[in-house]
Design a protein around this motif. Sequence first.
Motif, PDB file in Angstrom:
ATOM      1  N   THR A 152       0.803  -1.164   0.052  1.00 11.89           N
ATOM      2  CA  THR A 152      -0.092   0.130  -0.037  1.00 11.89           C
ATOM      3  C   THR A 152       0.855   1.169   0.074  1.00 11.89           C
ATOM      4  OG1 THR A 152      -1.502  -1.241   1.297  1.00 11.89           O
ATOM      5  CG2 THR A 152      -2.016   0.979   1.193  1.00 11.89           C
ATOM      6  N   ALA A 156       0.967   4.590  -2.436  1.00 14.99           N
ATOM      7  CA  ALA A 156       0.903   5.798  -2.028  1.00 14.99           C
ATOM      8  C   ALA A 156       1.797   6.775  -2.741  1.00 14.99           C
ATOM      9  CB  ALA A 156       0.912   5.897  -0.433  1.00 14.99           C
ATOM     10  N   THR A 188      -4.370   8.483   3.320  1.00 15.56           N
ATOM     11  CA  THR A 188      -4.788   7.748   2.200  1.00 15.56           C
ATOM     12  C   THR A 188      -5.857   8.551   1.344  1.00 15.56           C
ATOM     13  OG1 THR A 188      -6.543   6.637   3.502  1.00 15.56           O
ATOM     14  CG2 THR A 188      -4.144   5.445   3.635  1.00 15.56           C
TER      15      THR A 188
END
Length: 411
Positions: A152, A156, A188
């Motif tokens: 993730t 990002a 996020t």
Amino acid sequence: MISADHSMVGVIELADGDMLLDRHGRLAREDFQRIFCQRLQQWLRSRDESRELGDNRVMVVLHGIRSRGELDLATIKLERLFKEPYVHFGRPIQLGFRAGFTSTEDSRSESEEALRQANLALREARANSTNVRLYTPVAESLADNQRTLLETLEIALQRGELQLFYQPKLNTVYRSLAGAEALMRWQTADGAFISPAEFIPVAEANEIIRPLTWWAIKSAIARLARWPEDLSIAVNIAPTLLLDDQIVAVVGDALDIYGVTPKRLMLEVTERIMVGDTETMLGQLGRLRLIGVQVSLDDFGTGYSSLSYFRDLPVDEIKIDGSFVHNMLECGKDHAIVKAIIDLAHNFSLKVVAEGVETEPVFERLKELGCDVVQGYFLDRPLSAKDFEASYGIHRAGVGEKQPLKDHPLM
């Protein structure tokens, strides 16, 4: 207790092997690998087994290990064998190891599952900068979570979800803004904030810390180009990146591109830099200072402090850890430590920064002791670039008059 028919399957690697080979040349590969395997063979008993896996890794099977305590005793012996440096062309090189183990009753010992678990434990050892880790199902669950977080985080970084926040640093004498420390924040796409305490350790244990840090350096320098000449920005650097020759080029190129005076960039490193290849670390810090960049020793007093390190480190600033600052008015020992660090640093013509300042009495006492710069929640929390510039009157077009925060107690 582990029953007598148990074996311990382990995967042992040459610590920081790729980095060692890059630094000392590919011709050193065979020498380092030979010494590494030689020391492992000295350690293994006649009934144990070993097999090279490639990538600086060796699988071992320790037969008849009955408890975690016995494994600890065995690895202590291995640590002793690796304490002696290897002399390569007249230069002592400190070789180290990392190992992951798992216990198994599989008669084949080298089962695919045992090898998988040992490799997971090895990754855990790398992530925690420890020599040895024993596999547990809990650790595997944590490893799965970290892999998900890592994936993730990579996305990002590509999407630009990361940003730098800035925590003000204040000159104690003039009560004026000295600059800021750049701190990474991750929001996020769905608006959730992920704590740096959660993602920074995962980044440091993986290759992504490299592009993440290069991005932070370039972003901070780009921000400095918009700020007054008397302001600086500090950026934290992971110790492993000081072994990366590219850091000097990344910093130098960014300073040239944005036309920023090098001394306005402060690179913060911790005392952990003194663990490992000390000579290389000192040389790299020296090269950074040669291009005009300043270096700050962060969290001073909490790691591997010694007067010889203090004397030899090419740094411009000492940053007193907040753990000493918080209770310095209530704890005489903390107060004495803070005073001693300030006096010693000034004797070496170094600037002193105290972090973790949360009350006005602490600020005033630090000022009396001669501390040069302070930062902490009493002054301000980390702010987005937009809020920081608005609060302090920093304008894009030029040097704005620095305004205090509304109702700020110190300015």
